[in-house]
Design an enzyme around this catalytic site. Sequence first.
Site, PDB file in Angstrom:
ATOM      1  N   HIS A  37      47.804  44.896  49.864  1.00  0.00           N
ATOM      2  CA  HIS A  37      46.777  45.932  49.738  1.00  0.00           C
ATOM      3  C   HIS A  37      46.761  46.833  50.978  1.00  0.00           C
ATOM      4  O   HIS A  37      46.658  48.048  50.875  1.00  0.00           O
ATOM      5  CB  HIS A  37      45.386  45.296  49.616  1.00  0.00           C
ATOM      6  CG  HIS A  37      45.186  44.429  48.412  1.00  0.00           C
ATOM      7  ND1 HIS A  37      45.100  43.061  48.486  1.00  0.00           N
ATOM      8  CD2 HIS A  37      45.057  44.731  47.096  1.00  0.00           C
ATOM      9  CE1 HIS A  37      44.907  42.563  47.277  1.00  0.00           C
ATOM     10  NE2 HIS A  37      44.888  43.543  46.411  1.00  0.00           N
ATOM     11  N   VAL A 176      55.283  43.605  49.088  1.00  0.00           N
ATOM     12  CA  VAL A 176      55.168  42.965  50.400  1.00  0.00           C
ATOM     13  C   VAL A 176      55.229  41.455  50.177  1.00  0.00           C
ATOM     14  O   VAL A 176      54.508  40.918  49.322  1.00  0.00           O
ATOM     15  CB  VAL A 176      53.855  43.356  51.100  1.00  0.00           C
ATOM     16  CG1 VAL A 176      53.750  42.673  52.454  1.00  0.00           C
ATOM     17  CG2 VAL A 176      53.757  44.871  51.244  1.00  0.00           C
TER      18      VAL A 176
HETATM   19  P1  AMP Z   1      45.148  43.745  42.844  1.00  0.00           P
HETATM   20  O1  AMP Z   1      43.994  43.733  43.780  1.00  0.00           O
HETATM   21  O2  AMP Z   1      45.891  42.458  42.757  1.00  0.00           O
HETATM   22  O3  AMP Z   1      44.797  44.342  41.491  1.00  0.00           O
HETATM   23  O4  AMP Z   1      46.205  44.748  43.460  1.00  0.00           O
HETATM   24  C1  AMP Z   1      45.836  46.067  43.802  1.00  0.00           C
HETATM   25  C2  AMP Z   1      47.095  46.859  44.065  1.00  0.00           C
HETATM   26  O5  AMP Z   1      47.822  46.243  45.117  1.00  0.00           O
HETATM   27  C3  AMP Z   1      48.018  46.891  42.838  1.00  0.00           C
HETATM   28  O6  AMP Z   1      48.573  48.188  42.710  1.00  0.00           O
HETATM   29  C4  AMP Z   1      49.065  45.869  43.198  1.00  0.00           C
HETATM   30  O7  AMP Z   1      50.322  46.120  42.602  1.00  0.00           O
HETATM   31  C5  AMP Z   1      49.140  46.035  44.698  1.00  0.00           C
HETATM   32  N1  AMP Z   1      49.706  44.822  45.296  1.00  0.00           N
HETATM   33  C6  AMP Z   1      49.246  43.545  45.139  1.00  0.00           C
HETATM   34  N2  AMP Z   1      50.052  42.674  45.784  1.00  0.00           N
HETATM   35  C7  AMP Z   1      51.038  43.412  46.340  1.00  0.00           C
HETATM   36  C8  AMP Z   1      52.181  43.106  47.126  1.00  0.00           C
HETATM   37  N3  AMP Z   1      52.491  41.858  47.464  1.00  0.00           N
HETATM   38  N4  AMP Z   1      52.987  44.114  47.511  1.00  0.00           N
HETATM   39  C9  AMP Z   1      52.698  45.395  47.165  1.00  0.00           C
HETATM   40  N5  AMP Z   1      51.639  45.758  46.428  1.00  0.00           N
HETATM   41  C10 AMP Z   1      50.814  44.782  46.022  1.00  0.00           C
END
Ligand code: AMP
Length: 273
Positions: A37, A176
């Site tokens: 994030h 990441v």
């Molecule tokens: P979430 O809170 O899991 O819905 O994620 C919010 C945003 O962060 C989404 O666009 C995810 O794809 C991105 N995201 C979550 N984990 C990662 C990661 N390890 N690397 C890159 N982006 C991420």
Amino acid sequence: MKLVRSVAGVREALMAPREEAMRIGLVPTMGAFHEGHLTLFRTCAGECDVAVASLFVNPAQFGPGEDLERYPRDLEGDMHLAEEAGIDLLFAPSAEEIYPPGFESAVEVGELGKVLEGESRPGHFRGVATVCLKLFNIVQPSVAYFGRKDAQQAAVIRIMLRDLNLPLELRVVPIVRDADGLALSSRNAYLQPDERERALALPRALQAGLEACRAGGGSNSALAAAHRILDAAEGIEVDYLEVADLDGPTLAGAIRVGSTRLIDNVLLDEEAK
Ligand code: AMP
């Protein structure tokens, strides 16, 4: 950083920047922030005049029996992390603010919403697309940031932007990972140490697939190489492992480790067939 809980509050806070034609960026999230994030936040803050993040554990994208209730929540901690990563405005609405009584509209997602994650989680992408469309209308950003970690989600959003003529750009940021290769995820917090060790089979399988593809075998050998590792792994259950076009040929997988479901993917080289 300003914390805003209401749609009206977001509109008010963004009125002046919008009048000054400032570039507004939005990062939609469900909170429990980690370096994935924070990378999105820093990218947004670096490219935009006003960096907005939304924090909303969206009930509409969880199916019955999924982890909506136990999904990690830590608003205080998240506020500090978001502020340090350059977010100017954090929009953290209640479920009632987003889905008031009488709410009954939704975005219908086509074929891409029915495969991979969509097949395992029916209705998931309808929930994702609907909340993202609402967030885009509430914040009206010039650019929205998504992670490649959820490659299918980013692809679904890209199609929605095109099909519904939404006036914003999509930026997709690379995955990441932790030092051991596991893709960062809020759900990693559920893993016991032994489960975490077992979960490493997923990134290892995807990496083996990528290497097989690069060795000239194309997507079939990528899939076979990844399957060899996942099928031999103990203490995990493979939900799916497939190659699909998610803004490019992508080897994507989902596994269950104990009660935790994890997803990951790698972009195969463009020439993979
Ligand atoms: P979430 O809170 O899991 O819905 O994620 C919010 C945003 O962060 C989404 O666009 C995810 O794809 C991105 N995201 C979550 N984990 C990662 C990661 N390890 N690397 C890159 N982006 C991420």
